[in-house]
Design a protein around this motif. Structure first.
Motif, PDB file in Angstrom:
ATOM      1  N   THR A  93      12.523  -1.960  -5.632  1.00 31.93           N
ATOM      2  CA  THR A  93      13.179  -1.607  -4.366  1.00 31.93           C
ATOM      3  C   THR A  93      12.591  -0.386  -3.652  1.00 31.93           C
ATOM      4  O   THR A  93      12.630  -0.349  -2.411  1.00 31.93           O
ATOM      5  CB  THR A  93      14.688  -1.395  -4.582  1.00 31.93           C
ATOM      6  OG1 THR A  93      14.902  -0.393  -5.602  1.00 31.93           O
ATOM      7  CG2 THR A  93      15.361  -2.695  -4.992  1.00 31.93           C
ATOM      8  N   PRO A  94      12.035   0.623  -4.340  1.00 34.05           N
ATOM      9  CA  PRO A  94      11.506   1.774  -3.592  1.00 34.05           C
ATOM     10  C   PRO A  94      10.379   1.440  -2.615  1.00 34.05           C
ATOM     11  O   PRO A  94      10.123   2.219  -1.684  1.00 34.05           O
ATOM     12  CB  PRO A  94      11.005   2.711  -4.703  1.00 34.05           C
ATOM     13  CG  PRO A  94      11.878   2.400  -5.869  1.00 34.05           C
ATOM     14  CD  PRO A  94      12.080   0.921  -5.793  1.00 34.05           C
ATOM     15  N   ASP A  99      13.534   3.312 -10.057  1.00 30.89           N
ATOM     16  CA  ASP A  99      12.480   2.958 -11.009  1.00 30.89           C
ATOM     17  C   ASP A  99      12.999   3.050 -12.441  1.00 30.89           C
ATOM     18  O   ASP A  99      12.854   2.116 -13.231  1.00 30.89           O
ATOM     19  CB  ASP A  99      11.286   3.907 -10.855  1.00 30.89           C
ATOM     20  CG  ASP A  99      10.598   3.750  -9.513  1.00 30.89           C
ATOM     21  OD1 ASP A  99      10.147   2.630  -9.215  1.00 30.89           O
ATOM     22  OD2 ASP A  99      10.522   4.742  -8.775  1.00 30.89           O
ATOM     23  N   ILE A 100      13.620   4.170 -12.761  1.00 31.03           N
ATOM     24  CA  ILE A 100      14.104   4.395 -14.130  1.00 31.03           C
ATOM     25  C   ILE A 100      15.209   3.414 -14.481  1.00 31.03           C
ATOM     26  O   ILE A 100      15.215   2.820 -15.572  1.00 31.03           O
ATOM     27  CB  ILE A 100      14.593   5.845 -14.278  1.00 31.03           C
ATOM     28  CG1 ILE A 100      13.427   6.811 -14.038  1.00 31.03           C
ATOM     29  CG2 ILE A 100      15.191   6.070 -15.668  1.00 31.03           C
ATOM     30  CD1 ILE A 100      13.825   8.267 -13.999  1.00 31.03           C
ATOM     31  N   ASN A 146       0.826  -1.210   0.000  1.00 32.03           N
ATOM     32  CA  ASN A 146       0.000   0.000   0.000  1.00 32.03           C
ATOM     33  C   ASN A 146       0.858   1.258   0.000  1.00 32.03           C
ATOM     34  O   ASN A 146       0.347   2.366   0.080  1.00 32.03           O
ATOM     35  CB  ASN A 146      -0.947   0.012   1.208  1.00 32.03           C
ATOM     36  CG  ASN A 146      -0.182  -0.105   2.522  1.00 32.03           C
ATOM     37  OD1 ASN A 146       1.051  -0.032   2.545  1.00 32.03           O
ATOM     38  ND2 ASN A 146      -0.917  -0.283   3.608  1.00 32.03           N
ATOM     39  N   ARG A 147       2.180   1.093  -0.079  1.00 33.15           N
ATOM     40  CA  ARG A 147       3.076   2.239  -0.171  1.00 33.15           C
ATOM     41  C   ARG A 147       3.127   2.731  -1.618  1.00 33.15           C
ATOM     42  O   ARG A 147       3.116   1.945  -2.556  1.00 33.15           O
ATOM     43  CB  ARG A 147       4.476   1.869   0.315  1.00 33.15           C
ATOM     44  CG  ARG A 147       4.543   1.623   1.816  1.00 33.15           C
ATOM     45  CD  ARG A 147       5.962   1.390   2.280  1.00 33.15           C
ATOM     46  NE  ARG A 147       6.465   0.094   1.861  1.00 33.15           N
ATOM     47  CZ  ARG A 147       6.276  -1.041   2.529  1.00 33.15           C
ATOM     48  NH1 ARG A 147       5.565  -1.026   3.659  1.00 33.15           N
ATOM     49  NH2 ARG A 147       6.777  -2.164   2.099  1.00 33.15           N
ATOM     50  N   ASN A 148       3.204   4.013  -1.796  1.00 31.99           N
ATOM     51  CA  ASN A 148       3.189   4.596  -3.133  1.00 31.99           C
ATOM     52  C   ASN A 148       4.201   5.742  -3.213  1.00 31.99           C
ATOM     53  O   ASN A 148       3.833   6.912  -3.300  1.00 31.99           O
ATOM     54  CB  ASN A 148       1.785   5.085  -3.491  1.00 31.99           C
ATOM     55  CG  ASN A 148       1.704   5.518  -4.953  1.00 31.99           C
ATOM     56  OD1 ASN A 148       2.477   5.041  -5.783  1.00 31.99           O
ATOM     57  ND2 ASN A 148       0.785   6.419  -5.239  1.00 31.99           N
ATOM     58  N   PRO A 149       5.491   5.421  -3.185  1.00 33.48           N
ATOM     59  CA  PRO A 149       6.514   6.476  -3.222  1.00 33.48           C
ATOM     60  C   PRO A 149       6.534   7.158  -4.587  1.00 33.48           C
ATOM     61  O   PRO A 149       6.064   6.610  -5.586  1.00 33.48           O
ATOM     62  CB  PRO A 149       7.811   5.710  -2.965  1.00 33.48           C
ATOM     63  CG  PRO A 149       7.530   4.322  -3.453  1.00 33.48           C
ATOM     64  CD  PRO A 149       6.081   4.076  -3.144  1.00 33.48           C
ATOM     65  N   SER A 150       7.091   8.356  -4.621  1.00 33.77           N
ATOM     66  CA  SER A 150       7.215   9.085  -5.880  1.00 33.77           C
ATOM     67  C   SER A 150       8.256   8.405  -6.774  1.00 33.77           C
ATOM     68  O   SER A 150       9.021   7.544  -6.335  1.00 33.77           O
ATOM     69  CB  SER A 150       7.620  10.533  -5.604  1.00 33.77           C
ATOM     70  OG  SER A 150       8.859  10.557  -4.904  1.00 33.77           O
TER      71      SER A 150
END
Length: 232
Positions: free
Chosen positions: A130-131, A67-68, A58-62
């Motif tokens: 990983t984020p 990610d890239i 349920n975590r939604n980091p920017s």
């Protein structure tokens, strides 16, 4: 996307070849077939762990650098794998190449570029995951580790290397190709062929078990190059 690409490729291949001899023995033995499909299910579940945990979180980091980087690694991996699969299929479908090993396209730079792409894309998925990982969730790294070890030491490269060695091991040109070509990571043959053996084994996965299918007689470097020159 990974499953769709692989599914379409396998469907195209079976439509062209009409059969897949790898499963002949399994189809005749229900127990072997069951073990095979159960193992496949465990394999897919294990390598998919990073995706599973990301979707369940349920975590939604920017958007982050991980990610890239992960998406780039995944994109390179699936591109290399798809290219390698298609190039080998085209090569094997040509009557002129019957009885030959594939050494065209990306296969000039790696003896198993499709496995390089497969390993690379799953590590990319892990990096992109990983984020959102915390504490024990980092254990999802077991997914890409499991895949890497499986292809390097169990059902991937060792089996194909042994099979190719038995088929072509007495051909000097094949020995020359094997000595000059990286087993996994894409590298120019001129560069890889001149690297010391200890470096190949330590950093480039050129393990002794990949040569156990070769005939016992040994060839010196000068003998190999002379024989290849004569064949040319």
């Amino acid at each position: 996307m990974w499953g769709l690409r692989l599914g379409i490729f396998l469907l195209m291949r079976i439509l062209q070849w009409g059969e897949d001899r790898r499963f002949d023995e399994m189809r005749e033995n229900l127990a072997k077939l069951a073990v095979f499909w159960i193992f496949q299910a465990v394999w897919v579940w294990t390598v998919s762990l990073p995706v599973t945990f990301v979707n369940a979180s349920n975590r939604n980091p920017s958007l982050q650098a991980a990610d890239i980087i992960g998406w780039i690694i995944w994109s390179v991996g699936i591109l290399v794998e798809a290219t390698a699969d298609q190039q080998k299929l085209t090569f094997k479908n040509s009557p002129d190449n019957r009885g030959k090993w594939c050494d065209v396209g990306v296969w000039k730079y790696s003896r198993h570029p499709n496995y390089f792409g497969e390993i690379f894309l799953w590590w990319g998925i892990f990096v992109a995951a990983t984020p959102v990982l915390k504490n024990a969730e980092w254990l999802v790294i077991l997914g890409p580790i499991f895949l890497t070890l499986l292809l390097l030491f169990v059902s991937g490269i060792p089996l194909l290397e042994e099979s190719a060695d038995k088929k072509y091991g007495n051909i000097p040109a094949y020995r020359h190709y094997k000595r000059k070509t990286s087993p996994l990571i894409l590298l120019p043959p001129a560069l890889y062929g001149n690297m010391p053996g200890w470096f190949k084994t330590t950093f480039l996965f050129e393990f002794p078990l990949y040569s156990r299918g070769l005939p016992q007689e040994t060839w010196s470097r000068s003998q190999l190059e002379t024989s290849v020159h004569k064949i040319s």
